[in-house]
Design a protein around this motif. Structure first.
Motif, PDB file in Angstrom:
ATOM      1  N   ARG A   1       7.097  -0.335   9.351  1.00 15.44           N
ATOM      2  CA  ARG A   1       8.303   0.358   9.855  1.00 15.44           C
ATOM      3  C   ARG A   1       8.903  -0.378  11.038  1.00 15.44           C
ATOM      4  N   GLN A   2       8.039  -0.832  11.953  1.00 14.66           N
ATOM      5  CA  GLN A   2       8.572  -1.494  13.150  1.00 14.66           C
ATOM      6  C   GLN A   2       9.130  -2.871  12.832  1.00 14.66           C
ATOM      7  N   ALA A   3       8.455  -3.610  11.953  1.00 16.80           N
ATOM      8  CA  ALA A   3       8.957  -4.927  11.568  1.00 16.80           C
ATOM      9  C   ALA A   3      10.274  -4.781  10.800  1.00 16.80           C
ATOM     10  N   TRP A   4      10.325  -3.786   9.924  1.00 13.03           N
ATOM     11  CA  TRP A   4      11.538  -3.487   9.152  1.00 13.03           C
ATOM     12  C   TRP A   4      12.695  -3.195  10.110  1.00 13.03           C
ATOM     13  N   GLN A   5      12.411  -2.331  11.108  1.00 12.34           N
ATOM     14  CA  GLN A   5      13.446  -1.951  12.063  1.00 12.34           C
ATOM     15  C   GLN A   5      13.952  -3.172  12.839  1.00 12.34           C
ATOM     16  N   ASN A   6      13.042  -4.041  13.258  1.00 15.49           N
ATOM     17  CA  ASN A   6      13.468  -5.263  13.957  1.00 15.49           C
ATOM     18  C   ASN A   6      14.305  -6.149  13.040  1.00 15.49           C
ATOM     19  N   GLY A   7      13.929  -6.205  11.761  1.00 18.64           N
ATOM     20  CA  GLY A   7      14.702  -6.978  10.783  1.00 18.64           C
ATOM     21  C   GLY A   7      16.103  -6.409  10.620  1.00 18.64           C
TER      22      GLY A   7
ATOM     23  N   TYR B   1      -4.399  -4.900   0.101  1.00 22.98           N
ATOM     24  CA  TYR B   1      -3.355  -4.470   1.038  1.00 22.98           C
ATOM     25  C   TYR B   1      -3.411  -2.954   1.215  1.00 22.98           C
ATOM     26  N   ASP B   2      -3.643  -2.497   2.464  1.00 24.27           N
ATOM     27  CA  ASP B   2      -3.775  -1.077   2.755  1.00 24.27           C
ATOM     28  C   ASP B   2      -2.431  -0.526   3.245  1.00 24.27           C
ATOM     29  N   THR B   3      -1.701   0.074   2.310  1.00 13.79           N
ATOM     30  CA  THR B   3      -0.345   0.540   2.620  1.00 13.79           C
ATOM     31  C   THR B   3      -0.330   1.532   3.769  1.00 13.79           C
ATOM     32  N   LYS B   4      -1.266   2.462   3.741  1.00 18.29           N
ATOM     33  CA  LYS B   4      -1.301   3.506   4.753  1.00 18.29           C
ATOM     34  C   LYS B   4      -1.537   2.913   6.142  1.00 18.29           C
ATOM     35  N   LYS B   5      -2.523   2.015   6.208  1.00 13.80           N
ATOM     36  CA  LYS B   5      -2.869   1.405   7.484  1.00 13.80           C
ATOM     37  C   LYS B   5      -1.709   0.554   8.021  1.00 13.80           C
ATOM     38  N   ASN B   6      -0.965  -0.052   7.099  1.00 11.99           N
ATOM     39  CA  ASN B   6       0.092  -0.974   7.520  1.00 11.99           C
ATOM     40  C   ASN B   6       1.458  -0.319   7.665  1.00 11.99           C
ATOM     41  N   GLU B   7       1.521   0.995   7.394  1.00 12.78           N
ATOM     42  CA  GLU B   7       2.820   1.665   7.384  1.00 12.78           C
ATOM     43  C   GLU B   7       3.549   1.540   8.730  1.00 12.78           C
ATOM     44  N   SER B   8       2.850   1.752   9.838  1.00  7.64           N
ATOM     45  CA  SER B   8       3.561   1.734  11.120  1.00  7.64           C
ATOM     46  C   SER B   8       3.966   0.301  11.476  1.00  7.64           C
ATOM     47  N   TYR B   9       3.108  -0.679  11.142  1.00  2.97           N
ATOM     48  CA  TYR B   9       3.517  -2.079  11.337  1.00  2.97           C
ATOM     49  C   TYR B   9       4.790  -2.353  10.540  1.00  2.97           C
TER      50      TYR B   9
ATOM     51  N   TRP C   1       6.543  -6.987  -1.699  1.00  3.53           N
ATOM     52  CA  TRP C   1       5.975  -6.291  -0.536  1.00  3.53           C
ATOM     53  C   TRP C   1       6.694  -4.978  -0.210  1.00  3.53           C
ATOM     54  N   PHE C   2       8.028  -5.014  -0.065  1.00  4.83           N
ATOM     55  CA  PHE C   2       8.781  -3.815   0.341  1.00  4.83           C
ATOM     56  C   PHE C   2       8.447  -2.578  -0.510  1.00  4.83           C
ATOM     57  N   PRO C   3       8.372  -2.705  -1.849  1.00  6.88           N
ATOM     58  CA  PRO C   3       8.122  -1.496  -2.658  1.00  6.88           C
ATOM     59  C   PRO C   3       6.788  -0.809  -2.359  1.00  6.88           C
ATOM     60  N   LYS C   4       5.833  -1.545  -1.768  1.00 12.21           N
ATOM     61  CA  LYS C   4       4.566  -0.892  -1.404  1.00 12.21           C
ATOM     62  C   LYS C   4       4.813   0.207  -0.378  1.00 12.21           C
ATOM     63  N   HIS C   5       5.912   0.078   0.375  1.00 17.84           N
ATOM     64  CA  HIS C   5       6.252   1.087   1.385  1.00 17.84           C
ATOM     65  C   HIS C   5       7.470   1.904   0.947  1.00 17.84           C
TER      66      HIS C   5
ATOM     67  N   GLU D   1       4.053 -10.829   7.631  1.00 19.18           N
ATOM     68  CA  GLU D   1       3.233  -9.836   6.943  1.00 19.18           C
ATOM     69  C   GLU D   1       1.979  -9.542   7.787  1.00 19.18           C
ATOM     70  N   PRO D   2       1.538  -8.286   7.774  1.00 19.47           N
ATOM     71  CA  PRO D   2       0.378  -7.924   8.601  1.00 19.47           C
ATOM     72  C   PRO D   2      -0.911  -8.536   8.037  1.00 19.47           C
ATOM     73  N   GLY D   3      -1.968  -8.480   8.814  1.00 21.34           N
ATOM     74  CA  GLY D   3      -3.242  -9.043   8.376  1.00 21.34           C
ATOM     75  C   GLY D   3      -4.054  -8.064   7.536  1.00 21.34           C
ATOM     76  N   GLY D   4      -5.287  -8.461   7.185  1.00 23.14           N
ATOM     77  CA  GLY D   4      -6.195  -7.546   6.517  1.00 23.14           C
ATOM     78  C   GLY D   4      -6.124  -7.557   5.008  1.00 23.14           C
ATOM     79  N   PHE D   5      -5.498  -8.577   4.422  1.00 27.50           N
ATOM     80  CA  PHE D   5      -5.497  -8.680   2.955  1.00 27.50           C
ATOM     81  C   PHE D   5      -5.418 -10.160   2.594  1.00 27.50           C
ATOM     82  N   SER D   6      -5.490 -10.445   1.312  1.00 30.31           N
ATOM     83  CA  SER D   6      -5.378 -11.849   0.909  1.00 30.31           C
ATOM     84  C   SER D   6      -4.470 -11.957  -0.312  1.00 30.31           C
ATOM     85  N   TYR D   7      -4.128 -13.177  -0.649  1.00 25.64           N
ATOM     86  CA  TYR D   7      -3.302 -13.379  -1.835  1.00 25.64           C
ATOM     87  C   TYR D   7      -4.146 -13.754  -3.030  1.00 25.64           C
TER      88      TYR D   7
END
Ligand SMILES: [Zn+2]
Length: 325
Positions: free
Chosen positions: A121-127, A111-119, A166-170, A96-102
């Motif tokens: 997408r790429q992590a999803w694609q690698n998965g 959690y900033d969905t917009k800021k983390n969108e490109s991260y 997490w996934f539904p945020k995107h 999971e990307p940084g910049g938020f807490s549990y």
């Protein structure tokens, strides 16, 4: 996808040395903001028995937006599910990307969905790519992929929320993840000569980008796209394909509840096939795409003779090919 391999030889799980024959893949996410795939080696390559760490845990691989790190052999029993799935499933953690807490439980605070969108997408694609490669190695399909929380529902994993917190945020979920794996598997399978299409009984979702049912047709209301899946009930009318606005169409005859899979009366609308993503193929289509019975019509020592017979076969209206042993 860049795959790096370095086994966690100090981890007790690695030392236990138990083997499995993988029957599925379990997707996790780390719940540790900002710690990327390569960082987990020093965190987890430790022995609980030797008092070096407080946790007994190990997964096969971590995935982030840049790369994959494999830490256990794929056929090595992992400690990732907290349940029976360890005996059957390869465990993959998506970082999971940084910049938020549990916060409480699995709430991602800040959690900033917009800021983390490109991260994402790429992590999803690698998965997706890692799953495609593992499916090919172990003869699995997208239907053999579940996430940790789905594993809990099946009674084979502990009660964790990943990855559905997490996934539904995107705008994604495990159904769309499986759909992405399936479409990549189909693309990379050149031996499949059957047309990719939609069959009666397939469960589909209407693409977010589709605005009309077909060119010149009615607008698709948002709830029809977002709130429900649909089941295809007809792909022909009076024995003929249905073309509307110049596009091949199928009839969505039933609604399918996204969560329970329960069916109810549908929208009964013809819709352009290009506006649909298949979520689950009908059993008939599955059988068709997984098994081929080939018929041999001749064996020759001269290539010319084989070509002559192939011509006859084609003239008679059959597809054919020549294979050299
Ligand atoms: Zn998990």
């Amino acid at each position: 996808m860049k795959l790096n391999t370095r086994f966690m030889t100090k981890n007790d799980c690695y030392k236990a040395g138990r083997k499995i024959s993988p029957q599925g893949i379990m997707i996790h996410s780390t719940a540790t903001p900002g710690v990327m795939a390569a960082d987990w080696y020093s965190r987890w390559n430790k022995s609980y028995q030797a008092g070096e760490t407080s946790r007994q845990v190990c997964v096969h691989a971590f995935v982030d937006d840049k790369e994959v790190w494999q830490y256990l052999p794929w056929n090595h029993r992992g400690w990732h599910s907290g349940g029976r799935a360890n005996n059957t499933h390869i465990g993959i953690e998506i970082c999971e990307p940084g910049g938020f807490s549990y916060g409480k439980g699995s709430a991602m605070v800040g959690y900033d969905t917009k800021k983390n969108e490109s991260y994402f997408r790429q992590a999803w694609q690698n998965g997706v790519e890692l799953c495609v490669s593992l499916c090919k190695t172990y003869g699995l399909t997208e239907r053999d992929i579940i996430c940790h929380s789905e594993g809990h529902k099946k009674g084979i994993a502990s009660n964790h929320a990943d990855v559905m917190h997490w996934f539904p945020k995107h705008g994604e979920n495990m159904d769309t993840f499986r759909a992405a794996v399936r479409s990549a598997l189909n693309e990379t399978n050149p031996s499949s000569t059957l047309p990719e299409g939609i069959n009666v009984g397939d469960v589909v979702v209407i693409k977010e980008s589709a605005d009309k049912y077909y060119p010149g047709g009615a607008n698709i209301p948002n709830w029809v796209k977002q709130d429900t899946y649909h089941k295809v009930s007809q792909i022909v009318s009076n024995g003929k394909p249905v073309i509307k606005g110049g596009k091949p169409c199928v009839l969505l005859g039933k609604k399918v509840d996204k969560k329970s899979g329960k069916e109810s009366a549908g929208i009964m609308s013809w819709i352009n096939v290009g506006a649909l993503t298949v979520i689950t193929q009908s059993t008939k289509a599955e059988k068709r795409s997984n098994k081929y019975y080939r018929v041999q019509v001749g064996a020759f020592s001269e290539k010319e003779n084989a070509e002559e017979l192939l011509e006859k076969v084609k003239k008679a209206g059959f597809e054919g090919y020549i294979r050299q042993d």
